[in-house]
Scaffold this active site. Structure first.
Site, mmCIF file in Angstrom:
data_model
loop_
_atom_site.group_PDB
_atom_site.id
_atom_site.type_symbol
_atom_site.label_atom_id
_atom_site.label_comp_id
_atom_site.label_asym_id
_atom_site.label_seq_id
_atom_site.Cartn_x
_atom_site.Cartn_y
_atom_site.Cartn_z
ATOM 1 N N ARG A 169 0.829 -1.204 0.000
ATOM 2 C CA ARG A 169 0.000 0.000 0.000
ATOM 3 C C ARG A 169 0.867 1.259 0.000
ATOM 4 O O ARG A 169 0.411 2.318 -0.395
ATOM 5 C CB ARG A 169 -0.874 0.043 1.263
ATOM 6 C CG ARG A 169 -1.990 -0.959 1.320
ATOM 7 C CD ARG A 169 -2.559 -1.067 2.733
ATOM 8 N NE ARG A 169 -3.075 0.172 3.283
ATOM 9 C CZ ARG A 169 -4.295 0.648 3.061
ATOM 10 N NH1 ARG A 169 -5.122 -0.020 2.304
ATOM 11 N NH2 ARG A 169 -4.694 1.768 3.612
ATOM 12 N N ARG A 173 9.657 5.906 -3.355
ATOM 13 C CA ARG A 173 9.987 6.826 -4.456
ATOM 14 C C ARG A 173 11.406 7.347 -4.347
ATOM 15 O O ARG A 173 11.858 7.659 -3.247
ATOM 16 C CB ARG A 173 9.089 8.067 -4.410
ATOM 17 C CG ARG A 173 7.636 7.803 -4.435
ATOM 18 C CD ARG A 173 6.913 9.130 -4.657
ATOM 19 N NE ARG A 173 5.486 8.912 -4.556
ATOM 20 C CZ ARG A 173 4.746 9.300 -3.533
ATOM 21 N NH1 ARG A 173 5.298 9.955 -2.529
ATOM 22 N NH2 ARG A 173 3.457 9.059 -3.524
ATOM 23 N N ARG A 246 -9.000 -6.498 13.620
ATOM 24 C CA ARG A 246 -8.278 -5.616 14.517
ATOM 25 C C ARG A 246 -9.211 -4.476 14.882
ATOM 26 O O ARG A 246 -9.988 -3.986 14.053
ATOM 27 C CB ARG A 246 -7.022 -5.036 13.850
ATOM 28 C CG ARG A 246 -5.965 -6.052 13.581
ATOM 29 C CD ARG A 246 -5.412 -6.691 14.832
ATOM 30 N NE ARG A 246 -4.546 -5.776 15.590
ATOM 31 C CZ ARG A 246 -4.044 -6.079 16.779
ATOM 32 N NH1 ARG A 246 -4.377 -7.219 17.377
ATOM 33 N NH2 ARG A 246 -3.250 -5.232 17.391
ATOM 34 N N ARG A 277 -0.088 5.798 16.480
ATOM 35 C CA ARG A 277 0.077 7.146 15.931
ATOM 36 C C ARG A 277 -0.722 8.161 16.738
ATOM 37 O O ARG A 277 -1.614 7.794 17.506
ATOM 38 C CB ARG A 277 -0.328 7.209 14.448
ATOM 39 C CG ARG A 277 -1.686 6.656 14.139
ATOM 40 C CD ARG A 277 -1.914 6.556 12.608
ATOM 41 N NE ARG A 277 -3.034 5.669 12.326
ATOM 42 C CZ ARG A 277 -3.343 5.173 11.144
ATOM 43 N NH1 ARG A 277 -2.624 5.484 10.086
ATOM 44 N NH2 ARG A 277 -4.383 4.367 10.981
ATOM 45 N N GLU A 303 -3.803 6.653 19.068
ATOM 46 C CA GLU A 303 -4.471 5.481 18.486
ATOM 47 C C GLU A 303 -3.817 4.197 18.987
ATOM 48 O O GLU A 303 -2.627 3.987 18.790
ATOM 49 C CB GLU A 303 -4.366 5.597 16.967
ATOM 50 C CG GLU A 303 -5.062 4.509 16.216
ATOM 51 C CD GLU A 303 -5.122 4.791 14.713
ATOM 52 O OE1 GLU A 303 -5.207 5.964 14.301
ATOM 53 O OE2 GLU A 303 -5.076 3.814 13.958
ATOM 54 N N TYR A 351 -9.856 -5.232 3.099
ATOM 55 C CA TYR A 351 -9.183 -4.000 3.529
ATOM 56 C C TYR A 351 -9.399 -2.926 2.464
ATOM 57 O O TYR A 351 -8.482 -2.503 1.784
ATOM 58 C CB TYR A 351 -7.694 -4.315 3.724
ATOM 59 C CG TYR A 351 -6.838 -3.261 4.410
ATOM 60 C CD1 TYR A 351 -7.360 -2.057 4.870
ATOM 61 C CD2 TYR A 351 -5.488 -3.496 4.596
ATOM 62 C CE1 TYR A 351 -6.551 -1.123 5.488
ATOM 63 C CE2 TYR A 351 -4.665 -2.566 5.215
ATOM 64 C CZ TYR A 351 -5.195 -1.387 5.652
ATOM 65 O OH TYR A 351 -4.378 -0.464 6.255
ATOM 66 N N ASP A 353 -10.237 0.775 0.927
ATOM 67 C CA ASP A 353 -10.182 2.202 1.212
ATOM 68 C C ASP A 353 -11.552 2.809 0.888
ATOM 69 O O ASP A 353 -12.377 2.171 0.230
ATOM 70 C CB ASP A 353 -9.112 2.880 0.354
ATOM 71 C CG ASP A 353 -7.710 2.536 0.840
ATOM 72 O OD1 ASP A 353 -7.537 2.315 2.049
ATOM 73 O OD2 ASP A 353 -6.784 2.494 -0.005
HETATM 74 N N1 UDP Z 1 3.340 1.072 7.735
HETATM 75 C C1 UDP Z 1 4.558 1.036 8.358
HETATM 76 N N2 UDP Z 1 5.036 2.161 8.965
HETATM 77 C C2 UDP Z 1 4.347 3.319 8.964
HETATM 78 C C3 UDP Z 1 3.083 3.370 8.304
HETATM 79 C C4 UDP Z 1 2.606 2.227 7.716
HETATM 80 O O1 UDP Z 1 5.206 0.003 8.390
HETATM 81 O O2 UDP Z 1 4.824 4.305 9.543
HETATM 82 C C5 UDP Z 1 2.829 -0.159 7.084
HETATM 83 C C6 UDP Z 1 2.232 -1.125 8.089
HETATM 84 O O3 UDP Z 1 2.543 -2.433 7.685
HETATM 85 C C7 UDP Z 1 0.766 -0.855 7.973
HETATM 86 C C8 UDP Z 1 0.602 -0.534 6.490
HETATM 87 O O4 UDP Z 1 1.813 0.114 6.156
HETATM 88 O O5 UDP Z 1 -0.007 -1.967 8.358
HETATM 89 C C9 UDP Z 1 -0.566 0.368 6.182
HETATM 90 O O6 UDP Z 1 -0.550 1.423 7.109
HETATM 91 P P1 UDP Z 1 -1.462 2.697 7.095
HETATM 92 O O7 UDP Z 1 -1.229 3.387 8.371
HETATM 93 O O8 UDP Z 1 -1.241 3.422 5.839
HETATM 94 O O9 UDP Z 1 -2.904 2.046 7.024
HETATM 95 P P2 UDP Z 1 -4.284 2.613 7.578
HETATM 96 O O10 UDP Z 1 -4.313 2.181 8.992
HETATM 97 O O11 UDP Z 1 -4.204 4.079 7.455
HETATM 98 O O12 UDP Z 1 -5.309 1.940 6.740
#
Ligand code: UDP
Length: 371
Positions: A169, A173, A246, A277, A303, A351, A353
């Protein structure tokens, strides 16, 4: 008697309700919560739209979906650029030249690529899980500091036990670009998501605090068809066993300062910090109220990720092999329920979006109308 009973007033349910109503159907939407909008629900606190069930940043490459949501809200120009905090060291996300420069001191894309190439060598063949996929994308240093702890906290599982697709996901870059998403269109609906869903549901009968399983045999709720957006295993009374989800819990604080962390999202990527976060909601709307005035206070949400148990809100399906196999069995049962359509993140155990949910709902209604 309704044509459609829609169970769940989140995005999937609201889009179906709008489209079916516009096609002349008689629709009733119910939700067991005391509000509409499902997990995209926002609530105003001190002039700030608080994302009560976690950060939602709308992004899509699908012009049809983007045009669709414009009908219900104006979107601002918010671009998601989370910051990672690893034991006090700050890194830019997603993984880009700013991240590589901070991690290794490299200055050019060529130097960054050389570092990644050198570190990815430890993975031979196709990556078999998230850990191998991550190392093969960005190398071990970044995996250890920015991925491992965060992922394990978010999923409550070792990275070696998680599917590789989750980490795909995130973009990688070799440019100086902190935009988290590879999306053509991005923004936050001005006035909040609740208002957006309210507009979608305009003129449609909605009843909150109604539990489908309590009313499903009642005459006053009877309908030709049901669109069910709750957990698929709950629908079948967990007869084949429970799917794992989860859940997330938030600790919200209203602070009497104008700026706590200078960004909407800061990820705590070490394993020790108990939360994954911190969201500072005002930055989704540039720290301003609707009239463009600076907001004097701020709301932050820590969170915490946890394994779902009955009574909690399910947020994320756990798409590992075991759960995917069980879902397949439930799906077979679902396909035999002629009167009921299962949709959305929980109904399809996917999962998704937000834009994918909207696309899935629009496609489903097209399907229905063509048959
Ligand atoms: N991820 C990570 N470090 C970060 C942010 C995301 O390793 O700082 C990885 C982690 O495996 C996570 C996935 O990217 O499960 C998707 O995270 P994101 O927070 O983008 O998903 P959301 O919870 O926002 O759907």
């Amino acid at each position: 008697m309704y044509d459609y009973l829609i169970v769940g007033a989140g995005l999937y349910g609201a889009v179906c309700a709008r489209e079916l109503t516009d096609a002349g159907k008689k629709v009733l939407v119910i939700d067991k919560r005391d509000h509409i909008a499902g997990n995209v629900y926002t609530e105003k606190v001190e002039g700030i739209n608080v994302h009560k069930y976690g950060a939602h940043i709308f992004h899509t490459n699908d012009k049809r979906v983007w045009d669709y949501v414009q009908r219900f809200a104006t979107f601002n120009r918010f671009t998601n650029s989370p910051v990672a905090n690893y034991k006090g060291e700050l890194y830019s996300l997603p993984f880009n030249m700013y991240t590589f420069n901070k991690m290794w001191g490299v200055v050019t894309p060529e130097e960054a690529l050389a570092k990644i190439e050198e570190q990815r060598k430890e993975i031979k063949g196709e990556p078999r899980n998230l850990e191998e996929q991550a190392i093969s994308l960005v190398g071990r240093d970044i995996y250890e500091k920015l991925i491992k702890g965060y992922t394990q906290k978010q999923w409550g599982r070792e990275c070696s036990e998680l599917p590789a697709f989750i980490i795909k996901r995130l973009p990688v870059r070799l440019t100086f670009d902190n935009n988290y998403f590879n999306a053509l269109y991005q923004g936050i609906p001005v006035g909040g998501y609740t208002k957006l869903v309210e507009r979608m549901l305009e003129g449609i009968e909605v009843r909150t605090e109604v539990d489908y399983f309590k009313i499903k045999d009642e005459e006053s709720f009877s309908a030709d068809k049901v669109i069910y957006t709750g957990p698929i295993d709950a629908y079948f009374d967990y007869s084949l066993g429970t799917l794992e989800y989860r859940s997330v819990k938030f600790e919200n604080e209203l602070l009497d300062i104008p700026n706590y962390q200078g960004n909407a999202a800061v990820n705590y990527t070490d394993a020790q910090t108990p939360y994954t976060r911190i969201i500072e909601h005002k930055w989704f709307e540039f720290g301003k109220d609707e009239d463009g005035n600076d907001l004097p206070k701020t709301v932050i949400s820590k969170e915490y990720s946890s394994e779902w148990k009955p009574g909690d809100d399910p947020y994320y399906p756990v798409n590992d092999d075991k759960n995917s196999a069980l879902y397949k069995q439930y799906k077979e049962l679902a396909d035999k329920e002629g009167k009921v359509i299962f949709g959305g993140r929980l109904g399809e155990y996917k999962y998704y979006d937000m834009d994918q949910v909207i696309a899935a709902a629009l496609n489903k209604v097209d399907d229905i109308s063509n048959h």
